[in-house]
Design an enzyme around this catalytic site. Sequence first.
Site, PDB file in Angstrom:
ATOM      1  N   THR A   1       9.344  -6.284 -31.785  1.00  0.00           N
ATOM      2  CA  THR A   1       9.894  -4.960 -32.076  1.00  0.00           C
ATOM      3  C   THR A   1       9.953  -4.728 -33.572  1.00  0.00           C
ATOM      4  O   THR A   1      10.436  -5.582 -34.319  1.00  0.00           O
ATOM      5  CB  THR A   1      11.305  -4.810 -31.490  1.00  0.00           C
TER       6      THR A   1
ATOM      7  N   ARG B   1     -15.775   3.337   3.996  1.00  0.00           N
ATOM      8  CA  ARG B   1     -16.582   4.484   4.392  1.00  0.00           C
ATOM      9  C   ARG B   1     -15.738   5.739   4.356  1.00  0.00           C
ATOM     10  O   ARG B   1     -16.130   6.760   3.813  1.00  0.00           O
ATOM     11  CB  ARG B   1     -17.136   4.278   5.811  1.00  0.00           C
TER      12      ARG B   1
ATOM     13  N   ASP C   1     -12.710   8.221   6.690  1.00  0.00           N
ATOM     14  CA  ASP C   1     -12.680   8.952   7.950  1.00  0.00           C
ATOM     15  C   ASP C   1     -13.538  10.201   7.844  1.00  0.00           C
ATOM     16  O   ASP C   1     -13.606  10.850   6.795  1.00  0.00           O
ATOM     17  CB  ASP C   1     -11.248   9.352   8.305  1.00  0.00           C
TER      18      ASP C   1
ATOM     19  N   GLU D   1       0.839  -1.202   0.000  1.00  0.00           N
ATOM     20  CA  GLU D   1       0.000   0.000   0.000  1.00  0.00           C
ATOM     21  C   GLU D   1       0.873   1.251   0.000  1.00  0.00           C
ATOM     22  O   GLU D   1       1.890   1.322   0.674  1.00  0.00           O
ATOM     23  CB  GLU D   1      -0.913   0.014   1.230  1.00  0.00           C
ATOM     24  N   PHE D   2       0.432   2.243  -0.780  1.00  0.00           N
ATOM     25  CA  PHE D   2       1.133   3.522  -0.885  1.00  0.00           C
ATOM     26  C   PHE D   2       0.127   4.661  -0.749  1.00  0.00           C
ATOM     27  O   PHE D   2      -1.077   4.470  -0.936  1.00  0.00           O
ATOM     28  CB  PHE D   2       1.840   3.651  -2.235  1.00  0.00           C
TER      29      PHE D   2
ATOM     30  N   TRP E   1      -7.070   6.706  -0.692  1.00  0.00           N
ATOM     31  CA  TRP E   1      -7.932   7.822  -1.090  1.00  0.00           C
ATOM     32  C   TRP E   1      -7.618   8.976  -0.147  1.00  0.00           C
ATOM     33  O   TRP E   1      -8.222   9.148   0.887  1.00  0.00           O
ATOM     34  CB  TRP E   1      -9.393   7.396  -0.996  1.00  0.00           C
TER      35      TRP E   1
END
Length: 663
Positions: free
Chosen positions: A591, A171, A173, A76-77, A108
């Site tokens: 390519t 939900r 904060d 997670e970042f 978020w």
Amino acid sequence: MTNTGETKVIESHGTIKKIDSLSTMPYCGVETDENAVVEEKITLESGKSWSPKHYELLHERIERLIDEKQQFFSLEFFPPRFVNGVPNFLERVERLSEGGSVFVDMTWHMGSDPANVDKVTSSSSIAASMLDYCGVDTMLHMTCVQYNKADTLKHLEQAKAMGLRSILALRGDLPPGTELEDTHQFRALDMIRWIREEYGNYFSIGCAGYPLGHPQAPSYKADLMYLKAKCDAGANFVITQLFFEAETFEKFVRDCREIGITQPIIPGIMPIMGYESIKRIAKLSQLEIPQHILDDLEPIKHDDDAVQKYGTERCIEMCRRLLDNGTAPSIHLYTMNREGSIREILKSLGLWKLEGDRVFPWKNRSQHPIRCLESVRPIYWSFRPRSYITRTRDWDQFPNGRWGNSSSPAFGDVSSYYLSNLTTVRNADDRLAMFGANIESFEDVKRVFINYITQAPNADGVKVTVLPWTEAETGVQPETSLISEQLVWCNENGILTVNSQPSVNGAPSTDPLVGWGKPGGYCYQKAYLECFMTAELSDKLIQIIEREFPVRVNYHAINKDSTFDKTNSEETTPIAVTWGVFPGSEIAQPTVVDPLSFRAWRDEAYQMWMAQWGDFYPKESKSYGVIKAVHDEFRLVTLVDNDFQKPSVLFDVLQKALDELKK
């Protein structure tokens, strides 16, 4: 020069440099070529799963890995605060995801204006960049307490448009000083229902679990029943809030299973990285840190290194227990945008699995919902993959198997933001340290290119690890060692090389220099060279090719504004310059050289002279004038030697052109 009144750049051809041999034999693999130099970091491993596949939804991939009893990890970042921090952030995500992360997610973050797709640092924009540029499946957190249903559906539609197919429904904060009754009162359960009603099974949905119960829930049991309601409504898996004791998660999983929750439950783990930071995070999460942990930290709380060491060791111990006893199928690490300790934890747990294979010569975006089937690219963007991704972002499908007879490949423009901010080099000072604070003449320009190829430090002791036409600060590719002497010769003679590949005739797909694709296969390449040269030299070069090598060598020469544009290639027919033959598979040609794509690349290639070099100097300076003169006067030329079974003639042709120009 044009800007300073001095002699023109083209006078650099006055003295022709010589080397013993310009011919290069086709490379057949390190085992048969005694001159091949292989760095220790290059391995002989090749891909086990190499071919592009249809996109596998995240929850399906998680369930498959669990069924196969393969332990995995995810990361997670949160979004970087400033635009100039985005390149470093994406590099960090890519480095960490290369260890085998099944997915990454993006919080978020209300301070980022998370739904604003026009803001580079918004949660939505960063999530899309992680998916596009890092090539790893990306889940976007999404909250709904601050929004009405129409807002949330708009956010979901934006996520879909950006290619995101995984949502962590939350939900969210409450804003400081806000009571629940002051908001729209929608919760994660509402969002999950909306997603399933509006989008069916298009999205994989994750939801949050609270091992100690949500702090605002009436009770622990009530919170468990609410979690079951979210799962029954369509959540595919659960990721937990952070916790400090393994027993807490073990009990939580047992309790969930007892009430009929069958979805995978993944522990969210936050390593202790600082004394004050973990206390602050615990307070925000309304969690109590166990007293024995506080006691352990008390004597070392002012020693950041000691605290981090303690946190890393404790995290490893807890994760190993959960993985070994089977309670946790995987680990989801809250990285706090850190890298070092996260990597150490994953390696200690045996979860870090650095991929040694190359599905294609360029990085395949196998976890991208749209790009997962992409298998062909023009060679021009070999060292600027982020640019290519940016310019093809709006494509709804990508070439698979072959490039085809193109009539008008729709490459988007490279925005001024991309040119200035999505590059790898940190800032103008770093670049000037490599290129030189003062460019007195064309000789200084040539020296930059030579130092890049040789990786020898410049006069100030700084290595040139990047050119304006490359994104990664890694220096040249391993295969360049096969033709490095010839490339140095080119630049010594004022032929500024920006892209190249040697001819390859059946090297094993496991070869450490040029190998790619499924084991047991063979790789082939036509010799290719892309360079900037004077108009006079390109005219002479074209004369020689049309006179002596009209079939063997394809060329395309163009100037900055296309007032000169000449090629002996078919306008709408691409040339495969890399291909492979593999067991049980069609011939792959990843390519190509394509005249129409080259014209799109021309704009970018010329812009790089100024945007990533010349503009770092004052406009009235000699340094600016030298770079501007090269930009204005030189042509961009590509050469392809179609006979990959014989010694390449590309450098010999250039030698002939130089000799005839000298007469």
